[in-house]
Design a protein around this motif. Structure first.
Motif, PDB file in Angstrom:
ATOM      1  N   THR A  27      99.883   9.620  63.806  1.00  0.00           N
ATOM      2  CA  THR A  27      98.578   9.735  64.442  1.00  0.00           C
ATOM      3  C   THR A  27      98.250   8.431  65.165  1.00  0.00           C
ATOM      4  O   THR A  27      98.888   7.392  64.931  1.00  0.00           O
ATOM      5  N   THR A  28      97.258   8.493  66.013  1.00  0.00           N
ATOM      6  CA  THR A  28      96.823   7.290  66.716  1.00  0.00           C
ATOM      7  C   THR A  28      96.349   6.226  65.729  1.00  0.00           C
ATOM      8  O   THR A  28      96.609   5.032  65.897  1.00  0.00           O
ATOM      9  N   ALA A  29      95.667   6.668  64.676  1.00  0.00           N
ATOM     10  CA  ALA A  29      95.139   5.723  63.683  1.00  0.00           C
ATOM     11  C   ALA A  29      96.232   5.148  62.788  1.00  0.00           C
ATOM     12  O   ALA A  29      96.072   4.069  62.222  1.00  0.00           O
ATOM     13  N   LEU A  30      97.362   5.864  62.631  1.00  0.00           N
ATOM     14  CA  LEU A  30      98.468   5.406  61.785  1.00  0.00           C
ATOM     15  C   LEU A  30      99.771   5.694  62.540  1.00  0.00           C
ATOM     16  O   LEU A  30     100.488   6.651  62.249  1.00  0.00           O
ATOM     17  N   PRO A  31     100.098   4.842  63.523  1.00  0.00           N
ATOM     18  CA  PRO A  31     101.229   5.148  64.409  1.00  0.00           C
ATOM     19  C   PRO A  31     102.605   4.855  63.820  1.00  0.00           C
ATOM     20  O   PRO A  31     103.599   5.340  64.363  1.00  0.00           O
ATOM     21  N   ASP A  32     102.672   4.098  62.728  1.00  0.00           N
ATOM     22  CA  ASP A  32     103.991   3.692  62.229  1.00  0.00           C
ATOM     23  C   ASP A  32     104.387   4.352  60.912  1.00  0.00           C
ATOM     24  O   ASP A  32     105.436   4.057  60.358  1.00  0.00           O
ATOM     25  N   ALA A  63      98.383  14.184  53.611  1.00  0.00           N
ATOM     26  CA  ALA A  63      97.023  14.238  54.160  1.00  0.00           C
ATOM     27  C   ALA A  63      96.594  15.695  54.301  1.00  0.00           C
ATOM     28  O   ALA A  63      97.418  16.583  54.557  1.00  0.00           O
ATOM     29  N   ALA A  64      95.310  15.958  54.111  1.00  0.00           N
ATOM     30  CA  ALA A  64      94.803  17.318  54.261  1.00  0.00           C
ATOM     31  C   ALA A  64      95.030  17.786  55.697  1.00  0.00           C
ATOM     32  O   ALA A  64      95.027  16.975  56.628  1.00  0.00           O
ATOM     33  N   PRO A  65      95.244  19.080  55.899  1.00  0.00           N
ATOM     34  CA  PRO A  65      95.484  19.595  57.259  1.00  0.00           C
ATOM     35  C   PRO A  65      94.378  19.179  58.225  1.00  0.00           C
ATOM     36  O   PRO A  65      93.196  19.301  57.918  1.00  0.00           O
ATOM     37  N   GLY A  66      94.780  18.658  59.358  1.00  0.00           N
ATOM     38  CA  GLY A  66      93.824  18.235  60.373  1.00  0.00           C
ATOM     39  C   GLY A  66      93.231  16.867  60.143  1.00  0.00           C
ATOM     40  O   GLY A  66      92.512  16.349  60.992  1.00  0.00           O
ATOM     41  N   GLU A  67      93.528  16.242  58.994  1.00  0.00           N
ATOM     42  CA  GLU A  67      92.984  14.925  58.678  1.00  0.00           C
ATOM     43  C   GLU A  67      93.750  13.852  59.443  1.00  0.00           C
ATOM     44  O   GLU A  67      94.970  13.774  59.388  1.00  0.00           O
ATOM     45  N   THR A  68      93.034  13.021  60.171  1.00  0.00           N
ATOM     46  CA  THR A  68      93.663  11.949  60.948  1.00  0.00           C
ATOM     47  C   THR A  68      93.289  10.568  60.444  1.00  0.00           C
ATOM     48  O   THR A  68      93.767   9.564  60.966  1.00  0.00           O
ATOM     49  N   THR A  69      92.421  10.514  59.433  1.00  0.00           N
ATOM     50  CA  THR A  69      92.044   9.226  58.872  1.00  0.00           C
ATOM     51  C   THR A  69      93.181   8.688  58.008  1.00  0.00           C
ATOM     52  O   THR A  69      93.685   9.405  57.141  1.00  0.00           O
ATOM     53  N   PRO A  70      93.603   7.462  58.219  1.00  0.00           N
ATOM     54  CA  PRO A  70      94.697   6.917  57.408  1.00  0.00           C
ATOM     55  C   PRO A  70      94.237   6.637  55.981  1.00  0.00           C
ATOM     56  O   PRO A  70      93.036   6.663  55.682  1.00  0.00           O
ATOM     57  N   PRO A  71      95.143   6.362  55.080  1.00  0.00           N
ATOM     58  CA  PRO A  71      94.765   6.007  53.706  1.00  0.00           C
ATOM     59  C   PRO A  71      93.938   4.726  53.692  1.00  0.00           C
ATOM     60  O   PRO A  71      93.935   3.963  54.672  1.00  0.00           O
TER      61      PRO A  71
END
Length: 598
Positions: free
Chosen positions: A427-432, A438-446
């Motif tokens: 994801t953009t928030a966690l590119p590496d 992660a829950a489906p559709g969740e883009t927030t990193p840990p």
């Protein structure tokens, strides 16, 4: 089989043990009658009642389950050896040329023992270390590993039995390093091979367990269905629900697909690192709740030049790269593929039954006409038209010798390329990193502290993650300065940079937050030694050893600290104690001989 590879299921030694909360869906309230039915133990175990309580009403399901791999995942070796051990050799000798050590397994008076010993040039024993085996882990599908217990700590024995070779051989990992009887078993390893382990809270060292060490030995009903006391209480009160609809117990079939898969992922998906969320432990996971509340499973993103290769305990990840899985996502939720679409945890077909059993699962979505293979090729499979034999072929294990893994990426043909989706999971928030659970559709990193620990582990394997680690640490230094893990990381960095005074400030701050950190005391001892404070270095190293008494490096360092402080009598005593636990150490044995001569 219990494999050393499971050690990749990382634990966080700095985390404080969190209370064992009953699952969100379990309602409270229980009458005296219901409590009597559940038994007093249930009230003391956060709602867990054990599989035996389930068997009273679900006898047929229970009878099938205890024959599965999960239902037979672990057994105690009491005064009478269990029946299944009679099918394997109970006496064996193994010589490891690399370490020049001999290993034996032998029965005696109804118990099973393993020994490690060394011979000198004329064949006399230099040392012999023998332990009774307390538990066997595994189902003999690939093999069996053994566990011992010493002073409340649990360790893996150096020999495991491998079904493929029909022999006892060095346990996985022992071919690289002689660990004797001192490979501690952290909760992250035994969690997936037992029903309910009881690690000692706040012990400061991995491998220490309460008494009893296990509330339930083999994986049981509540590992997938959650704590059962509320359900038992409701049934004791005569409550009635439609089959599978009791809200007091988790039915994975009734869960959203990702939540039922989370139950399986908790053990069947390793990733490149598994890190607890802040203040969580393995005991906090409850079926029916999102797994990412408890742990983050993270993977290094594959590339087209370096695609995924290893699928040892990567079952979920392999499945979601399958065309079958990806195509099912266009279907209504109840028809989407998940782990239990193909696997019934209550029933495990034999190797002879498996082709027909899984063919039936395939036919839920396909027909015999779906197969495009030539009729002759289908006729040549054993048995005929063996779907999994072609589309989920077994592969020789890379991580563990003498094993095979079923490829859970269902492929139309063996050379089928990986889908584009395999290279588009960041994801953009966690590119590496790929946040697998992660829950489906969740883009927030840990959370940042979770990522800090993940990057800390990954940078040891790949320096490419060092910038991400340092950036995360800088952010946390400002945002979470009162976190023990953050302060420990700042202290380690300062120590590595040679900034000793700054390192002391951060390491002491970490200890004030969480005093059960043997590694921090060892670092402070190192600093005191560098500063020439020999007595202080000894005191700090002694605290480290007290917290983690079976850590060979800590004990060996204590000996050196005592010699440096000219406390020779104490150094000799420390050597003797060290060799009681680590008799295989030639160097320390020679040091003790020299000390005794003086």
């Amino acid at each position: 089989m219990f494999y050393a590879a499971c050690a990749s299921a990382q634990t966080n030694p700095h985390a404080q043990a969190a209370p064992d909360h009953v699952s969100d869906h379990v309602s409270g309230g229980a009458s005296t009658q219901a409590h009597s039915r559940a038994g007093p133990a249930a009230r003391e175990k956060n709602g867990y009642v054990g599989s035996a309580a389930c068997s009273r009403c679900h006898a047929e399901i229970y009878d099938h389950f205890v024959r599965t791999s999960m239902g037979r995942s672990m057994v105690a070796l009491s005064s009478t050896l269990p029946e299944f051990l009679r099918s394997i050799p109970l006496s064996a000798s193994v010589y490891d040329q690399k370490s020049n050590r001999h290993f034996e397994v032998h029965p005696e008076n109804g118990k099973l023992y393993q020994s490690e010993y060394q011979l000198d040039a004329v064949g006399h024993e230099v040392f012999r270390n023998t332990h009774a085996l307390e538990w066997m882990v595994g189902t003999d599908a690939n093999g069996l590993s053994a566990l011992i217990q010493h002073d409340g700590y649990i360790f893996e024995a150096p020999l495991s039995y491998f079904r493929q070779t029909g022999r006892w051989e060095l346990s996985p990992g022992y071919e690289r390093e002689n660990l004797g009887f001192n490979r501690a078993i952290p909760p992250g390893c035994i969690f997936c091979h037992s029903g309910r382990p009881n690690p000692a809270p706040g012990s400061g060292s991995l491998g220490k367990y309460q008494s009893p060490a296990f509330t339930q030995l083999s994986v049981g009903c509540e590992n997938c269905h959650g704590p059962g006391s509320a359900h038992v209480q409701a049934m004791g009160l005569g409550e009635s629900y439609a089959k599978g609809k009791d809200p007091n117990i988790v039915n994975p079939q009734q869960l959203a697909g990702h939540l039922s898969d989370d139950i399986c992922m908790s053990c069947h998906q390793t990733g490149d690192t598994r890190v607890f969320q802040p203040d969580k432990t393995y005991l906090d996971f409850r079926p029916g709740q999102p797994l990412d509340r408890v742990m983050a499973i993270l993977m290094v993103p594959p590339t087209r030049d370096n695609p995924p290769r290893e699928d040892h305990v990567e079952h979920y990840y392999s499945m979601i790269l399958s065309k079958c899985y990806r195509a099912s996502l266009r279907q209504p939720a109840e028809k989407q593929m998940r782990c239990i679409s193909c696997h019934d945890p209550h029933t495990e077909p034999t190797s002879e039954e498996a082709p027909a059993f899984f063919n039936g699962k395939c036919m839920n979505c396909h027909t015999m006409q779906s197969c495009k293979a030539p009729a002759q090729a289908r006729a040549n499979t054993a048995p005929v038209d063996n779907c999994i034999g072609c589309h989920m072929q077994k592969r020789t294990g890379i991580v563990i010798s003498h094993t095979s893994n079923t490829n859970h990426r269902i492929v139309a043909r063996p050379d089928e390329p990986f889908p584009d989706a395999a290279f588009e999971m960041t994801t953009t928030a966690l590119p590496d990193l790929i946040y697998l659970d992660a829950a489906p559709g969740e883009t927030t990193p840990p959370p940042g502290v979770t990522l800090l620990q993940a990057y800390s582990q990954l940078k040891e394997e790949s320096p490419d993650f060092l910038p991400s680690y340092l950036k995360t640490l800088r952010d946390l230094e400002t945002r979470e300065p009162d976190n023990a893990i953050v302060q420990a990381a700042l202290g380690h960095k300062a120590l590595a940079d040679g900034q000793l005074d700054e390192a002391v400030v951060h390491l002491q701050a970490s200890l004030r937050i969480d005093p059960a950190q043997s590694a921090i005391y060892a670092d402070l001892s190192n600093i005191a030694d560098q500063k020439g404070n020999a007595a202080e270095a000894v005191t700090l190293q002694q605290k480290a050893v007290t917290l983690d008494p079976f850590n060979a490096l800590l004990q060996k360092t204590l000996v050196l600290r005592l010699i440096s402080a000219k406390q020779y009598d104490l150094a000799e005593t420390a050597m003797e104690k060290y060799l009681q636990n680590f008799p295989e150490d030639d160097f320390m044995r020679k040091m003790l001989a020299i000390a005794r001569q003086n």
